[in-house]
Design a protein around this motif. Sequence first.
Motif, PDB file in Angstrom:
ATOM      1  N   SER A 215       0.831  -1.209   0.000  1.00  0.00           N
ATOM      2  CA  SER A 215       0.000   0.000   0.000  1.00  0.00           C
ATOM      3  C   SER A 215       0.865   1.258   0.000  1.00  0.00           C
ATOM      4  CB  SER A 215      -0.924   0.002   1.215  1.00  0.00           C
ATOM      5  OG  SER A 215      -1.743  -1.153   1.239  1.00  0.00           O
ATOM      6  N   GLY A 216       1.951   1.213   0.767  1.00  0.00           N
ATOM      7  CA  GLY A 216       2.831   2.373   0.838  1.00  0.00           C
ATOM      8  C   GLY A 216       3.426   2.734  -0.504  1.00  0.00           C
ATOM      9  N   TRP A 217       3.968   1.735  -1.208  1.00  0.00           N
ATOM     10  CA  TRP A 217       4.584   2.008  -2.506  1.00  0.00           C
ATOM     11  C   TRP A 217       3.558   2.401  -3.557  1.00  0.00           C
ATOM     12  CZ3 TRP A 217       9.475   2.936  -3.556  1.00  0.00           C
ATOM     13  CH2 TRP A 217      10.467   2.479  -2.670  1.00  0.00           C
ATOM     14  N   LEU A 218       2.473   1.637  -3.653  1.00  0.00           N
ATOM     15  CA  LEU A 218       1.455   1.953  -4.664  1.00  0.00           C
ATOM     16  C   LEU A 218       0.753   3.275  -4.357  1.00  0.00           C
ATOM     17  CD1 LEU A 218      -0.191  -1.553  -5.220  1.00  0.00           C
ATOM     18  CD2 LEU A 218       1.178  -0.250  -6.857  1.00  0.00           C
ATOM     19  N   GLY A 219       0.665   3.617  -3.072  1.00  0.00           N
ATOM     20  CA  GLY A 219      -0.058   4.820  -2.672  1.00  0.00           C
ATOM     21  C   GLY A 219       0.511   6.094  -3.247  1.00  0.00           C
ATOM     22  N   TRP A 220       1.851   6.156  -3.431  1.00  0.00           N
ATOM     23  CA  TRP A 220       2.419   7.392  -3.982  1.00  0.00           C
ATOM     24  C   TRP A 220       3.080   7.219  -5.343  1.00  0.00           C
ATOM     25  CZ3 TRP A 220       7.689   8.203  -4.937  1.00  0.00           C
ATOM     26  CH2 TRP A 220       8.583   7.297  -4.361  1.00  0.00           C
ATOM     27  N   VAL A 221       3.606   6.052  -5.633  1.00  0.00           N
ATOM     28  CA  VAL A 221       4.268   5.862  -6.932  1.00  0.00           C
ATOM     29  C   VAL A 221       3.259   5.895  -8.074  1.00  0.00           C
ATOM     30  CG1 VAL A 221       5.576   4.249  -8.362  1.00  0.00           C
ATOM     31  CG2 VAL A 221       6.223   4.599  -5.962  1.00  0.00           C
ATOM     32  N   LEU A 222       2.129   5.196  -7.909  1.00  0.00           N
ATOM     33  CA  LEU A 222       1.129   5.173  -8.973  1.00  0.00           C
ATOM     34  C   LEU A 222       0.535   6.561  -9.246  1.00  0.00           C
ATOM     35  CD1 LEU A 222      -0.280   3.374 -11.002  1.00  0.00           C
ATOM     36  CD2 LEU A 222      -2.006   2.838  -9.271  1.00  0.00           C
ATOM     37  N   PRO A 223       0.105   7.329  -8.216  1.00  0.00           N
ATOM     38  CA  PRO A 223      -0.382   8.686  -8.499  1.00  0.00           C
ATOM     39  C   PRO A 223       0.666   9.572  -9.166  1.00  0.00           C
ATOM     40  CG  PRO A 223      -1.066   8.018  -6.311  1.00  0.00           C
ATOM     41  CD  PRO A 223      -0.110   6.971  -6.799  1.00  0.00           C
ATOM     42  N   LEU A 224       1.929   9.419  -8.764  1.00  0.00           N
ATOM     43  CA  LEU A 224       2.969  10.242  -9.376  1.00  0.00           C
ATOM     44  C   LEU A 224       3.172   9.873 -10.838  1.00  0.00           C
ATOM     45  CD1 LEU A 224       5.003  12.487  -8.837  1.00  0.00           C
ATOM     46  CD2 LEU A 224       6.674  10.733  -8.170  1.00  0.00           C
ATOM     47  N   LEU A 225       3.148   8.580 -11.146  1.00  0.00           N
ATOM     48  CA  LEU A 225       3.274   8.139 -12.537  1.00  0.00           C
ATOM     49  C   LEU A 225       2.092   8.629 -13.372  1.00  0.00           C
ATOM     50  CD1 LEU A 225       4.572   4.468 -12.152  1.00  0.00           C
ATOM     51  CD2 LEU A 225       5.847   6.439 -13.017  1.00  0.00           C
ATOM     52  N   LEU A 226       0.880   8.515 -12.849  1.00  0.00           N
ATOM     53  CA  LEU A 226      -0.296   8.975 -13.574  1.00  0.00           C
ATOM     54  C   LEU A 226      -0.258  10.483 -13.780  1.00  0.00           C
ATOM     55  CD1 LEU A 226      -3.081   6.803 -11.878  1.00  0.00           C
ATOM     56  CD2 LEU A 226      -2.106   6.516 -14.166  1.00  0.00           C
ATOM     57  N   THR A 227       0.220  11.206 -12.773  1.00  0.00           N
ATOM     58  CA  THR A 227       0.361  12.657 -12.905  1.00  0.00           C
ATOM     59  C   THR A 227       1.349  13.001 -14.006  1.00  0.00           C
ATOM     60  OG1 THR A 227      -0.155  13.006 -10.572  1.00  0.00           O
ATOM     61  CG2 THR A 227       1.040  14.765 -11.703  1.00  0.00           C
ATOM     62  N   GLU A 228       2.460  12.275 -14.054  1.00  0.00           N
ATOM     63  CA  GLU A 228       3.478  12.531 -15.077  1.00  0.00           C
ATOM     64  C   GLU A 228       2.943  12.218 -16.467  1.00  0.00           C
ATOM     65  OE1 GLU A 228       6.873  14.410 -15.703  1.00  0.00           O
ATOM     66  OE2 GLU A 228       6.199  13.838 -13.685  1.00  0.00           O
ATOM     67  N   LEU A 229       2.197  11.149 -16.588  1.00  0.00           N
ATOM     68  CA  LEU A 229       1.596  10.807 -17.879  1.00  0.00           C
ATOM     69  C   LEU A 229       0.608  11.885 -18.308  1.00  0.00           C
ATOM     70  CD1 LEU A 229       0.973   6.972 -17.436  1.00  0.00           C
ATOM     71  CD2 LEU A 229       2.597   8.055 -18.999  1.00  0.00           C
TER      72      LEU A 229
END
Length: 254
Positions: A215-229
């Motif tokens: 949860s910790g990793w997906l919680g911030w890495v995924l939003p950051l990747l989606l934001t960058e995309l």
Amino acid sequence: MSSMTPEVLASPNMSRPGRRAGAWWHPRWVVVPLGVVAVAFVAFALPPYLTLDPSRSRIPVPASFPSYYPALVAHTIFGSVAMLTGCLQMWPWLRRRHPQVHQRIGRLYVFGGVGPAGLMGLTIGGISPFGPVLRASNVLLAIVWLGVTLTGFRMAQQHRLYEHRRWMIRSFALTMSVITNRVWSVVWYLALSPQLSTTFGGSETLMVQTIAGLSGWLGWVLPLLLTELWLERETYRRPAASIATRGTSHVAST
């Protein structure tokens, strides 16, 4: 968030390139639900820590680190400030109509929210009671959160408004990741709890640490990747608008 003039901040070129005014993802439609979610989350998460009673902490307090609880309280308070002021900073009407207020709230977001919350996050993140995987995630998140926020503030000070906006969008995505972290916790609990006696050999500690780490990793890495995309897609769709905005930023800095 800088000495930008109201004329520059209110310039049409400050609008998001590639964005249609009536699109559902326009900030005027997004900022309200974001604000509601942020207020609801703060109203739920913050009160127990305002009592300064360690027994009401939602996170186990390590007995071997007496300063953990005060740092956790500070992190929660400053993080709440960052979340609420960040929502205001995403409000286009406030930025256009009241640029001076936007600047002042921006400074509060950086120096009264993300800055101290990120520093406290470095402290408590490295000794999280939920295992080494989450500790690594917490420490890296704090470093990246501080880094992108300070970069965005520096861009504003230099009147590089296009870059400022992009960096602050990344910062806000990380600020709100505390909510997506909780969502993933529920998802992984529902998915993994039936495997307690098999995959985890009956060890609840191992299962909790696994859920917390994922949860910790997906919680911030995924939003950051989606934001960058999203940022890259926005630039790709309207390169001319991006160039015009960069030009305005350059003129403002001269």
